[in-house]
Design an enzyme around this catalytic site. Sequence first.
Site, PDB file in Angstrom:
ATOM      1  N   LYS A  81      71.113  66.417  12.977  1.00 38.78           N
ATOM      2  CA  LYS A  81      70.421  66.330  11.650  1.00 38.78           C
ATOM      3  C   LYS A  81      70.129  64.646  11.608  1.00 38.78           C
ATOM      4  O   LYS A  81      70.891  63.834  12.140  1.00 38.78           O
ATOM      5  CB  LYS A  81      71.419  66.235  10.734  1.00 38.78           C
ATOM      6  N   HIS A 107      77.717  71.273   6.722  1.00 34.09           N
ATOM      7  CA  HIS A 107      76.987  71.361   5.332  1.00 34.09           C
ATOM      8  C   HIS A 107      76.177  72.458   4.659  1.00 34.09           C
ATOM      9  O   HIS A 107      75.933  73.109   5.569  1.00 34.09           O
ATOM     10  CB  HIS A 107      75.500  70.066   5.100  1.00 34.09           C
ATOM     11  N   LYS A 156      81.797  63.858  -2.398  1.00 35.25           N
ATOM     12  CA  LYS A 156      80.939  64.255  -2.115  1.00 35.25           C
ATOM     13  C   LYS A 156      80.470  62.759  -3.019  1.00 35.25           C
ATOM     14  O   LYS A 156      80.936  64.034  -3.906  1.00 35.25           O
ATOM     15  CB  LYS A 156      80.260  64.624  -1.086  1.00 35.25           C
ATOM     16  N   CYS A 161      75.168  61.758   2.775  1.00 36.24           N
ATOM     17  CA  CYS A 161      73.995  61.870   3.693  1.00 36.24           C
ATOM     18  C   CYS A 161      73.497  61.184   4.371  1.00 36.24           C
ATOM     19  O   CYS A 161      73.901  60.131   4.864  1.00 36.24           O
ATOM     20  CB  CYS A 161      73.299  63.324   4.371  1.00 36.24           C
ATOM     21  N   ASP A 182      78.884  67.308   8.854  1.00 39.98           N
ATOM     22  CA  ASP A 182      78.447  66.525   7.761  1.00 39.98           C
ATOM     23  C   ASP A 182      79.520  67.720   6.268  1.00 39.98           C
ATOM     24  O   ASP A 182      79.403  69.064   6.726  1.00 39.98           O
ATOM     25  CB  ASP A 182      77.075  67.813   7.247  1.00 39.98           C
ATOM     26  N   ASP A 183      79.679  66.919   5.791  1.00 42.53           N
ATOM     27  CA  ASP A 183      80.570  67.287   4.488  1.00 42.53           C
ATOM     28  C   ASP A 183      82.192  67.704   4.546  1.00 42.53           C
ATOM     29  O   ASP A 183      82.464  68.351   4.186  1.00 42.53           O
ATOM     30  CB  ASP A 183      79.334  68.343   3.627  1.00 42.53           C
ATOM     31  N   HIS A 206      67.675  62.790   9.309  1.00 43.45           N
ATOM     32  CA  HIS A 206      67.828  62.350   7.372  1.00 43.45           C
ATOM     33  C   HIS A 206      68.120  60.807   7.341  1.00 43.45           C
ATOM     34  O   HIS A 206      68.161  60.170   6.274  1.00 43.45           O
ATOM     35  CB  HIS A 206      69.032  62.706   6.721  1.00 43.45           C
ATOM     36  N   ASP A 253      80.324  62.376   7.787  1.00 45.22           N
ATOM     37  CA  ASP A 253      79.406  61.818   6.968  1.00 45.22           C
ATOM     38  C   ASP A 253      79.799  60.807   5.153  1.00 45.22           C
ATOM     39  O   ASP A 253      79.264  60.216   4.757  1.00 45.22           O
ATOM     40  CB  ASP A 253      78.110  62.060   6.800  1.00 45.22           C
ATOM     41  N   ASN A 254      80.441  61.843   4.980  1.00 46.08           N
ATOM     42  CA  ASN A 254      81.052  61.981   3.030  1.00 46.08           C
ATOM     43  C   ASN A 254      81.899  62.803   2.396  1.00 46.08           C
ATOM     44  O   ASN A 254      82.358  63.846   4.132  1.00 46.08           O
ATOM     45  CB  ASN A 254      79.843  62.199   2.210  1.00 46.08           C
ATOM     46  N   ARG A 269      74.618  57.881   7.491  1.00 49.08           N
ATOM     47  CA  ARG A 269      73.902  58.222   8.418  1.00 49.08           C
ATOM     48  C   ARG A 269      73.013  56.361   9.104  1.00 49.08           C
ATOM     49  O   ARG A 269      73.146  55.693  10.238  1.00 49.08           O
ATOM     50  CB  ARG A 269      72.244  58.998   8.604  1.00 49.08           C
TER      51      ARG A 269
HETATM   52 CA   LIG Z   1      76.853  64.533   4.241  1.00 54.20          CA
END
Ligand SMILES: [Ca+2]
Length: 542
Positions: free
Chosen positions: A132, A225, A375, A73, A35-36, A134, A331-332, A77
């Site tokens: 996660k 994240h 992001k 995010c 994540d991130d 989300h 994810d980004n 996903r």
């Molecule tokens: Ca993210």
Amino acid sequence: MIAKRLFFFPFFTALLVAFAFGAEERPNIVVILADDLGFSDIGCYGSEIPTPRLDALASNGVRFTQFYNSPRCSPTRAALLTGLYSQQAGMGWLDSKVEPKSRGFHGRLLPRCVTIAETLRDAGYFTAMAGKWHLGQQNGTPPWERGFMRSLNSRFGEVYFPKESDKPGTESLFLNGREIPKDSPELGHDWYSTDLFVTWGLKFIDEAQAEKKPFFLYLAQGAVHFPLRAPEDVIARYRGKYMKGWDLLREERHARQIAMGIVDAKWPLSPRPDDSPAWDTGAPDEQKRFDEIMAVYAAMVECLDQSTGLLVDGLKERGLLDNTLLIFLSDNGGNAEGGPAGVTRGEGPIGGPQSYVMLGMNWATLANTPFKRYKHFTHEGGISSPFIMHWPAGIPAERRGALEKQPAHLVDIMATAVDLAGAKYPERYHDHDILPMEGVSLRPALLGQPLARKEPIYWEHEGNKAVRDGRWKLVQKWRGPWELYDMEADRTELHDVSKEHPEVASRLEASWAGWAQRAFVDDWTGPDHTNWGADILTKPVD
Ligand SMILES: [Ca+2]
């Protein structure tokens, strides 16, 4: 002749039987989503942070240099799990944006999509996720309603320790749909979440083994994240190492990327953004604070790597590593939401369980080396991800360690899973018509062959738009002009050639508009995040 027939008949019969009943031969599929995490944050993409376990997957697998995610995010996903663009799945923004009259802002996975878990479960796979979600748990689409037979999940991430300063909604986890406090003994003690999710992923794999089924495990790590938090002993190893500053570290990452072949030497490093000061202009106490922030981030990346190692070891111990396709991605792009100053709030040491720390724009620029933006954006810094595929039984020896330079996107993961599992992507599911999947199987890339992609790749997020077609990319910051880049000559997007190639720009603009129409893309009306990073200085951070 007779002898030959006698020889061949059982052989072909055996082949048919193996084909018909060979479910055990189908690969297991594990997707590890960070994540991130920025494009350059792991060792095999240029980082100084040691990530030996991920690097080993890359050197025995195939590493993509142009893999794209979505810039946020929930949209990523949604696209990853459904094989559709995020708006088609109902997730045009985060899962908190619910607008029933909109085309794509529904905050949940709509009945017009299926997930990889649903598709593979129906093909005889055991399906599980840890980490996660989300994707609209609060709006009626938790993992257990969208195909996952087992799950240990947080609603929207931001979970690191059993006891920590919680934002509402992060104080509990869900085990197979049952809410339990994070500090429940059921989850064990003294865990750090990257390890916790792997531990439970392996438990679910054991259940798959007991049922003699191949499995699909979606391991959606919360790291890296914000709030940046990591075990103190790991953070301590990195304090002081970032006094080198972002300018020099960025040059070093860039040089390593060129040496590895990840980045072409003819693409210049994108310049440091105007809002980001030169490291050397910072006062010593400011530099020390920035060093502490980055030490926490580096510790989180190390933990992510080590937890990936736990998973690899667990698969190996169970004799499963050879026939498991393991995919690693983010994810980004790196996250600049903390602005040029970054954020250090809360109690206790920076990076401890009661602190609240955000990386900030300067280090996010390092994370996205050599690209620009972050992001939220559809320039390369926002949508470029590391992407490793590891599968000993499926990748020939001569391809191990190869770089794959064909562009690929999240939507290809569904197509790959369907292909490798021999599954059928449904036209109808639960009495709803299902949109056709958008991606192509990545199996040819494992063999060094061309992908079957016929369509461009598209993006829209918060009014930021892009389309990638072969060597060309047309991209637009919300309310800005379209910019055209030749990605073979200029992947760091420094020379807009829309004036030199107006016919290409027009063709791609029309192509994007056609996609936006069919893919349920709504016009963006705000908030305005186009200066994200700078405007945060004047706004409270949450
Ligand atoms: Ca993210």
